[in-house]
Design a protein around this motif. Structure first.
Motif, PDB file in Angstrom:
ATOM      1  N   PHE A 158       0.723  -1.549  -0.061  1.00  0.00           N
ATOM      2  CA  PHE A 158      -0.324  -0.116  -0.109  1.00  0.00           C
ATOM      3  C   PHE A 158       0.513   1.444  -0.059  1.00  0.00           C
ATOM      4  N   GLU A 159       2.122   1.126   0.680  1.00  0.00           N
ATOM      5  CA  GLU A 159       3.369   2.418   1.146  1.00  0.00           C
ATOM      6  C   GLU A 159       3.254   2.789  -0.951  1.00  0.00           C
ATOM      7  N   ARG A 160       3.669   1.263  -1.513  1.00  0.00           N
ATOM      8  CA  ARG A 160       4.223   1.803  -3.057  1.00  0.00           C
ATOM      9  C   ARG A 160       3.662   1.946  -3.444  1.00  0.00           C
ATOM     10  N   ALA A 164       3.819   6.025  -5.446  1.00  0.00           N
ATOM     11  CA  ALA A 164       3.920   5.346  -6.654  1.00  0.00           C
ATOM     12  C   ALA A 164       2.899   6.920  -7.725  1.00  0.00           C
ATOM     13  N   GLY A 165       2.225   6.922  -6.782  1.00  0.00           N
ATOM     14  CA  GLY A 165       0.165   7.574  -7.139  1.00  0.00           C
ATOM     15  C   GLY A 165       1.321   9.327  -6.722  1.00  0.00           C
ATOM     16  N   GLY A 166       1.866   9.132  -5.763  1.00  0.00           N
ATOM     17  CA  GLY A 166       2.146  11.117  -5.214  1.00  0.00           C
ATOM     18  C   GLY A 166       1.488  11.356  -4.334  1.00  0.00           C
ATOM     19  N   TRP A 169      -3.287  10.353  -1.781  1.00  0.00           N
ATOM     20  CA  TRP A 169      -4.774   9.182  -1.433  1.00  0.00           C
ATOM     21  C   TRP A 169      -3.846   7.923  -2.468  1.00  0.00           C
ATOM     22  N   LEU A 170      -5.125   6.903  -2.031  1.00  0.00           N
ATOM     23  CA  LEU A 170      -4.424   5.846  -3.025  1.00  0.00           C
ATOM     24  C   LEU A 170      -4.534   5.295  -4.524  1.00  0.00           C
ATOM     25  N   VAL A 171      -5.462   6.430  -5.046  1.00  0.00           N
ATOM     26  CA  VAL A 171      -5.150   7.120  -6.294  1.00  0.00           C
ATOM     27  C   VAL A 171      -4.825   8.362  -6.993  1.00  0.00           C
ATOM     28  N   GLY A 172      -3.533   8.467  -5.625  1.00  0.00           N
ATOM     29  CA  GLY A 172      -2.976   9.708  -6.179  1.00  0.00           C
ATOM     30  C   GLY A 172      -3.972  10.936  -6.029  1.00  0.00           C
ATOM     31  N   PRO A 205       4.099   5.363   6.963  1.00  0.00           N
ATOM     32  CA  PRO A 205       4.277   6.435   6.767  1.00  0.00           C
ATOM     33  C   PRO A 205       3.008   7.403   6.023  1.00  0.00           C
ATOM     34  N   ARG A 206       3.020   7.282   4.734  1.00  0.00           N
ATOM     35  CA  ARG A 206       1.883   8.387   4.166  1.00  0.00           C
ATOM     36  C   ARG A 206       0.695   7.416   4.030  1.00  0.00           C
TER      37      ARG A 206
END
Ligand SMILES: N[C@@H](CCC(=O)N[C@@H](CS)C(=O)NCC(=O)O)C(=O)O
Length: 252
Positions: A158-160, A164-166, A169-172, A205-206
């Motif tokens: 989930f952290e990746r 990846a999306g910056g 939130w999970l989809v950016g 952390p995110r």
């Protein structure tokens, strides 16, 4: 407002369980809903049990949670937590519009629900029909794997996604229903595995920021303070058995 204008949520009355993933979205979106098992006039827990064994009006649901949209009957019942979450998000503006991002959002929610099943299977690795005490030896073995390896793998994944999306939130940049799923998953994992969760938290952390941001959303903050929010316990999916929460000894 009449019950016809409300969603009907069919779920067990005393545990947050998988129903909580649906409640959080209904609360965030400010959608009126009837929590059927906690509403005698809507049929109470008997209506949930009847639905599950297929004795209702033919709804194709194997197990709760089940959601029925406003003004509809059981012919419109939606089951499977991730499908319900996607339906609510996509219908009420809590999902990306782009088809690929939409599919990725569904995948993130399905992955959350995979971890929910894994957390449940730690205390019930043999059969849901048996009590925990009848499968404790297997549970202890399963817990070792979960706290040493699996929890870290899942949190890293989930952290990746967030990296990846910056984020945030999970989809950016766009808040989606999957974020509420991750919020509830993290709450459950921390309750059930406080030591292991604390040991792994430096890889997440995110996720911790996302969890705090969801908790601060006005409708969610009000809900968390309300009596509608059921506490975790030793029933349901996330259970605080200290013997299953060993200090992780991660493999290199
Ligand atoms: N994959 C389903 C699982 C549903 C499920 O296992 N529901 C539980 C409550 S959380 C239940 O009542 N199960 C009854 C059974 O499996 O017989 C989902 O995500 O909704």
């Amino acid at each position: 407002m009449g019950a016809d204008a409300a969603y009907h949520l069919y779920y067990w009355p005393t545990i947050p369980g998988r129903g909580e993933f649906v409640r959080l979205l209904l609360e965030e979106l400010g959608l009126p809903y009837v929590d059927v098992a906690r509403s005698p006039e809507a049929g109470g827990v008997a209506a949930v049990a009847a639905l599950r064994v297929g004795a209702g009006d033919g709804a194709p649901a194997f197990a709760p949670p089940v959601l029925v949209p406003p003004g509809r009957g059981l012919e419109a019942a939606i089951s499977q937590t991730a499908a319900i979450a996607a339906y609510l998000g996509e219908t009420h503006g809590l999902a990306p519009a782009d088809p690929i991002a939409r599919a990725q959002c569904r995948a993130a929610m399905l992955t959350v629900m995979d971890v929910v099943a894994e957390a449940h299977d730690v205390h019930h690795p043999v059969a849901t029909a048996l009590v925990y005490e009848a499968q404790q030896a297997e549970a202890l073995r399963r817990a070792r794997w979960f706290v040493d390896e699996r929890l870290g793998q899942r949190l890293r994944f989930f952290e990746r996604l967030l990296d990846a999306g910056g984020g945030p939130w999970l989809v950016g940049a766009q808040l989606s229903y999957a974020d509420f799923g991750l919020f509830q998953l993290l709450a459950g994992l921390e309750f059930a595995f406080p030591r292991a969760f604390a040991s792994w938290s430096d890889v997440a952390p995110r996720q911790l920021e996302l969890r705090a941001a969801v908790a601060e959303r006005p409708n969610i903050a009000a809900y968390l303070r309300s009596s509608r929010r059921l506490p975790f316990s030793r029933q349901g999916i996330f259970r605080d058995y200290p013997e299953l929460d060993g200090e992780p000894t991660p493999q290199a």
